[in-house]
Design an enzyme around this catalytic site. Structure first.
Site, PDB file in Angstrom:
ATOM      1  N   ASN A 121       0.877  -1.179   0.000  1.00 58.15           N
ATOM      2  CA  ASN A 121       0.000   0.000   0.000  1.00 58.15           C
ATOM      3  C   ASN A 121       0.910   1.223   0.000  1.00 58.15           C
ATOM      4  O   ASN A 121       1.482   1.583   1.029  1.00 58.15           O
ATOM      5  CB  ASN A 121      -0.890  -0.037   1.249  1.00 58.15           C
ATOM      6  CG  ASN A 121      -1.909   1.088   1.269  1.00 58.15           C
ATOM      7  OD1 ASN A 121      -1.854   1.999   0.444  1.00 58.15           O
ATOM      8  ND2 ASN A 121      -2.816   1.042   2.223  1.00 58.15           N
ATOM      9  N   ARG A 173      -2.589  -2.200  -3.460  1.00 59.16           N
ATOM     10  CA  ARG A 173      -3.800  -1.421  -3.289  1.00 59.16           C
ATOM     11  C   ARG A 173      -3.718  -0.247  -4.261  1.00 59.16           C
ATOM     12  O   ARG A 173      -2.756   0.522  -4.237  1.00 59.16           O
ATOM     13  CB  ARG A 173      -3.896  -0.900  -1.865  1.00 59.16           C
ATOM     14  CG  ARG A 173      -5.094  -0.021  -1.717  1.00 59.16           C
ATOM     15  CD  ARG A 173      -5.159   0.641  -0.375  1.00 59.16           C
ATOM     16  NE  ARG A 173      -6.347   1.488  -0.366  1.00 59.16           N
ATOM     17  CZ  ARG A 173      -6.425   2.612   0.310  1.00 59.16           C
ATOM     18  NH1 ARG A 173      -5.423   3.027   1.049  1.00 59.16           N
ATOM     19  NH2 ARG A 173      -7.517   3.312   0.251  1.00 59.16           N
ATOM     20  N   HIS A 212     -13.303   2.848  -0.564  1.00 62.08           N
ATOM     21  CA  HIS A 212     -13.375   1.862   0.534  1.00 62.08           C
ATOM     22  C   HIS A 212     -13.981   0.532   0.056  1.00 62.08           C
ATOM     23  O   HIS A 212     -14.473  -0.252   0.869  1.00 62.08           O
ATOM     24  CB  HIS A 212     -14.268   2.353   1.702  1.00 62.08           C
ATOM     25  CG  HIS A 212     -13.668   3.415   2.554  1.00 62.08           C
ATOM     26  ND1 HIS A 212     -14.450   4.331   3.223  1.00 62.08           N
ATOM     27  CD2 HIS A 212     -12.392   3.683   2.877  1.00 62.08           C
ATOM     28  CE1 HIS A 212     -13.674   5.153   3.916  1.00 62.08           C
ATOM     29  NE2 HIS A 212     -12.422   4.780   3.721  1.00 62.08           N
ATOM     30  N   ARG A 233     -13.032  15.799   6.810  1.00 63.77           N
ATOM     31  CA  ARG A 233     -13.732  16.121   5.558  1.00 63.77           C
ATOM     32  C   ARG A 233     -15.205  16.385   5.832  1.00 63.77           C
ATOM     33  O   ARG A 233     -15.808  15.723   6.663  1.00 63.77           O
ATOM     34  CB  ARG A 233     -13.612  14.951   4.567  1.00 63.77           C
ATOM     35  CG  ARG A 233     -12.268  14.870   3.890  1.00 63.77           C
ATOM     36  CD  ARG A 233     -12.128  13.571   3.121  1.00 63.77           C
ATOM     37  NE  ARG A 233     -11.228  12.659   3.810  1.00 63.77           N
ATOM     38  CZ  ARG A 233     -11.066  11.378   3.506  1.00 63.77           C
ATOM     39  NH1 ARG A 233     -11.740  10.831   2.527  1.00 63.77           N
ATOM     40  NH2 ARG A 233     -10.227  10.627   4.180  1.00 63.77           N
ATOM     41  N   GLU A 256      -8.609  -5.115   5.187  1.00 59.39           N
ATOM     42  CA  GLU A 256      -8.420  -4.862   3.755  1.00 59.39           C
ATOM     43  C   GLU A 256      -7.202  -5.586   3.207  1.00 59.39           C
ATOM     44  O   GLU A 256      -7.206  -6.043   2.069  1.00 59.39           O
ATOM     45  CB  GLU A 256      -8.324  -3.346   3.516  1.00 59.39           C
ATOM     46  CG  GLU A 256      -9.671  -2.664   3.718  1.00 59.39           C
ATOM     47  CD  GLU A 256      -9.575  -1.146   3.885  1.00 59.39           C
ATOM     48  OE1 GLU A 256      -9.275  -0.711   5.014  1.00 59.39           O
ATOM     49  OE2 GLU A 256      -9.790  -0.432   2.909  1.00 59.39           O
TER      50      GLU A 256
END
Ligand code: ADP
Length: 395
Positions: free
Chosen positions: A10, A79, A168, A229, A369
């Site tokens: 990643n 990823r 996601h 956010r 993940e």
């Protein structure tokens, strides 16, 4: 047959996270390009200068040297944040795939270029090993157009590729699959709302194992309230601020880094700090928690309508897995949908937290993940005869 060695990579703009399966040894290199730090789950913590991702990966492979499984590394899974409309499932990387990921950098300028650095480093250092890209957007790629189209002129969709993509996806896919196992029912028969609540937060409506709607949009800024956010916002606000003289960069900073829990509470982007402040009597922190829970509740209601029913709500991510209060606050008004929590089980973070006899189940499912990327990589590289994965089913 022992499980094959799969390296999951990643790559961020200044970091490289690597996890080696099946053992699960993890190495993180942060602050690449400056005074870097290499931390490994097997007791390494070094400060040193690492110039680029290539050097970072070389160091990681050295440190992992003794720990590699007998068959060595048989596949590398990357990823990749944005797969656009091209990829609805993981794909073996060749030069053409690399070129498409590069081309999609226009849609994910902060992420895809960094992911590519990781891909190039790994292809360079392990040229004989198959490499697989697993995309955050893939699980959502089959959404119906009523869910992915914005109400903008069609040419912006056709020519500029402006549409909802969703993110996601690996996490939503993984927890959907786990939910079906926990419920003892086939995924194909289930209507689920999955809630990934971490620093970034998103919801997905998952019907029959496919994502049919999701709260993040063209970018990971839309939808739920997040750590920093804003989530949902009237685009008129942005025009108002720009006309008032705010620069595009300032607006970007406000929306991405100064909003959300941090912006509303004025305290922190971390849920635990915001809760603490609310309990100490700070009204803005209490307001931030209210907005956070309210957005979740109304999204669950909307997705139940989108799917024409609901079998279970699934909580995951740092907040979803650990914060019993947020789970209780967001579900409190949804009794009319058949959602009721068992307070004791909710407090214990049990897997099944729905009340006995409630029509809709509520689950807490830790996301993984990296495990999902490792499985998808082994399968795509032809290393493992495993049951179909949720990413496959989303085709
Ligand atoms: P990321 O999206 O960066 O992977 P995580 O999934 O780790 O983030 O989630 C980070 C969030 O989870 C933070 O807001 C943090 O406060 C929250 N969190 C972690 N542990 C707990 C806990 N025990 N109780 C409440 N919130 C928690």
């Amino acid at each position: 047959m022992p499980e094959p060695g799969v390296l999951v990579v990643n790559a961020g703009s200044s970091s490289l996270k690597v996890k080696l399966f099946p053992a699960g040894d993890a190495v993180l290199v942060e602050r690449i390009g400056g005074d870097s730090r290499l931390v490994a789950s097997f007791g390494i913590d070094e400060e040193r200068r690492v110039a680029h991702h290539d050097e970072a990966l070389r160091l990681v492979l050295e440190r992992l040297g003794q720990r590699l499984p007998a068959g060595g590394i048989r596949a590398v899974g990357h990823r990749v944040v944005h797969g656009g409309v091209h990829y609805s499932r993981p794909v073996a990387i060749d030069d053409a795939v690399e070129a498409i990921i590069e081309e999609l950098s226009a849609l994910a300028p902060l992420h895809n270029p960094a992911n590519l650095e990781g891909i190039r480093a790994a292809r360079g250092l392990l040229p004989e090993v198959p490499q697989v890209a697993v995309f955050d957007t893939a699980f959502h790629a089959g959404m119906p157009r009523r869910a992915f189209l914005f109400g903008l002129p069609m040419r912006l969709y056709r020519e500029e590729r402006v549409r909802r993509y969703g993110f996601h996806g690996t996490s939503h896919a993984y927890v959907s699959r786990r939910a079906a196992t926990l419920l003892g029912r086939p995924l194909e028969a289930l209507k689920l709302v999955t809630l990934h609540l971490g620093n970034g937060a998103s919801a997905a409506a998952v019907a029959g194992g496919r994502s049919v709607d999701t709260s993040m949009g063209f970018t990971p800024m839309d939808g739920l309230l997040m750590g920093t956010r804003s989530g949902d916002i009237d685009p008129g606000v942005l025009l108002h601020l720009l006309r008032g003289g705010l620069s595009v960069d300032d607006l970007d900073r406000i929306l991405n880094r100064e909003s959300g829990l941090l912006g509303l509470s004025g305290v922190s982007n971390d849920m635990r700090d915001v809760r603490h402040a609310a309990e100490a009597g700070q009204p803005d922190a209490a307001a931030a928690l209210e907005v956070f829970a309210y957005r979740i509740a109304k999204t669950v209601g909307a997705y139940a309508a989108a799917m024409g029913g609901l079998d279970a709500v699934v909580f995951t991510g740092g907040i979803g897995e650990n914060d019993a209060r947020i789970r209780a606050e967001s579900m409190a008004g949804l009794g009319f949908l058949g959602l009721r929590l068992d307070d004791e089980r909710n407090r214990r973070n049990d897997a099944h937290i729905g009340a006995e006899g409630a029509a809709v189940e509520v689950l807490v499912v830790p996301t993984d993940e990296e495990r999902m990327i490792a499985d998808a990589t082994a399968e795509t590289a032809g290393l493992a005869a495993r049951p179909p994965r949720a990413t496959e089913e989303a085709r």
